[in-house]
Design a protein around this motif. Structure first.
Motif, short mmCIF file in Angstrom:
data_model
loop_
_atom_site.label_atom_id
_atom_site.label_comp_id
_atom_site.label_asym_id
_atom_site.label_seq_id
_atom_site.Cartn_x
_atom_site.Cartn_y
_atom_site.Cartn_z
N HIS A 16 0.82 -1.21 0.00
CA HIS A 16 0.00 0.00 0.00
C HIS A 16 0.86 1.27 0.00
O HIS A 16 2.05 1.25 0.32
N SER A 19 0.92 5.70 4.50
CA SER A 19 -0.23 6.07 5.33
C SER A 19 0.16 7.16 6.32
O SER A 19 1.34 7.48 6.49
N GLN A 28 -0.41 0.97 13.34
CA GLN A 28 -1.61 1.43 12.66
C GLN A 28 -2.86 0.60 12.96
O GLN A 28 -2.80 -0.61 13.10
N GLU A 32 -6.63 3.28 9.39
CA GLU A 32 -5.60 4.26 9.01
C GLU A 32 -5.69 4.55 7.52
O GLU A 32 -5.74 3.65 6.68
N GLN A 33 -5.68 5.85 7.17
CA GLN A 33 -5.81 6.25 5.77
C GLN A 33 -4.45 6.64 5.19
O GLN A 33 -3.48 6.85 5.91
N LEU A 34 -4.42 6.73 3.86
CA LEU A 34 -3.20 7.18 3.19
C LEU A 34 -2.95 8.65 3.46
O LEU A 34 -3.89 9.45 3.59
N ARG A 70 -6.14 1.57 4.17
CA ARG A 70 -4.99 2.03 3.37
C ARG A 70 -4.76 1.16 2.13
O ARG A 70 -4.29 1.67 1.11
N THR A 74 -5.31 2.36 -1.82
CA THR A 74 -4.28 2.08 -2.82
C THR A 74 -4.88 1.35 -4.01
O THR A 74 -4.56 1.66 -5.17
#
Length: 239
Positions: A16, A19, A28, A32-34, A70, A74
């Motif tokens: 991915h 993040s 994480q 958890e987002q990018l 995440r 992606t």
């Protein structure tokens, strides 16, 4: 002339994008987002896949992704370069990152100060997965990978070869690498959105694996700017 079927089934492994937890040094959570940089990496990954398909290098038929946020983000970036009607996307929890249980959401430096090396073979995170349990899960994930690869349609004459893409996490890729790709080899840490192109050749009693590229980021490298397809498709002005 090389028999294309004898080369094996093409599988592309992808980690991915960066993040928020990667950039801040935090263990994480699944949600958890990018980061903004990770979103850019994912978009450029989609550009690379689109350029590769345009050249006839391969045709993605199936994407299997971890169901963490995440990896889903992606995958969305990757799919931005592909025809959604031509690709089946599947979520597979077996490809989730190692579960560090109660420690998730905390900073590495704080956890290490309390527990020492989080990646030591004998470290069992409270409420999470030991290395042994995690490795067994990744072995099951590998079985899913090989099953999905063998379900790809055979390559048709004059057409690009079909490909399976796996979008997953750093520790999953580490275990896949040291268990199935380089047994007993050195520890490998995949960079964000790094890829490995491998081929699977089913045998009577096992699965033979060959490696074409490993832990590479052509979509982020400066030399990628020499590819006019990537130059024209990038929405960021540069790669």
């Amino acid at each position: 002339m090389v028999d294309e079927q004898s080369k094996g089934i093409l599988v592309i492994l992808v980690r991915h994008g960066e993040s928020e937890g990667n950039s801040s040094g935090r263990l994480q959570l699944p949600s958890e987002q990018l980061s903004s940089n990770g979103l850019s990496q994912a978009s450029r990954l989609g550009d690379w896949f689109k350029a590769s398909e345009s050249r006839g290098d391969f045709r993605v038929k199936t994407v299997v992704t971890s169901d963490y946020e995440r990896t889903l983000q992606t995958t969305a970036g990757l799919m931005g370069g592909l025809d959604p009607e031509a690709v089946e996307v599947k979520r597979e929890p077996l490809f989730q990152e190692r579960n560090f249980g109660d420690l998730r959401g905390q900073f590495y430096k704080d956890v290490c100060a309390q527990f020492g090396d989080l990646f030591a073979p004998d470290f069992d995170p409270p409420g999470g997965e030991s290395w042994e349990v995690f490795r067994r899960r990744v072995e099951l994930a590998w079985s899913v990978l090989t099953d999905e690869a063998q379900q790809l349609p055979p390559r048709q004459e004059g057409e690009p070869e079909p490909a399976l893409v796996i979008v997953t996490h750093g520790l999953v890729l580490r275990v896949i690498s040291d268990t199935f790709l380089f047994p007993g080899g050195q520890v490998v840490n995949f960079r964000n959105t790094a890829m490995a192109k491998i081929r699977l050749l089913p045998q009577e009693s096992n699965m033979e694996v060959s490696i074409e590229t490993f832990n590479v980021t052509p979509h982020l490298d400066e030399e990628a700017l020499d590819d006019p397809l990537l130059r024209n498709q990038s929405s960021h002005g540069k790669l």
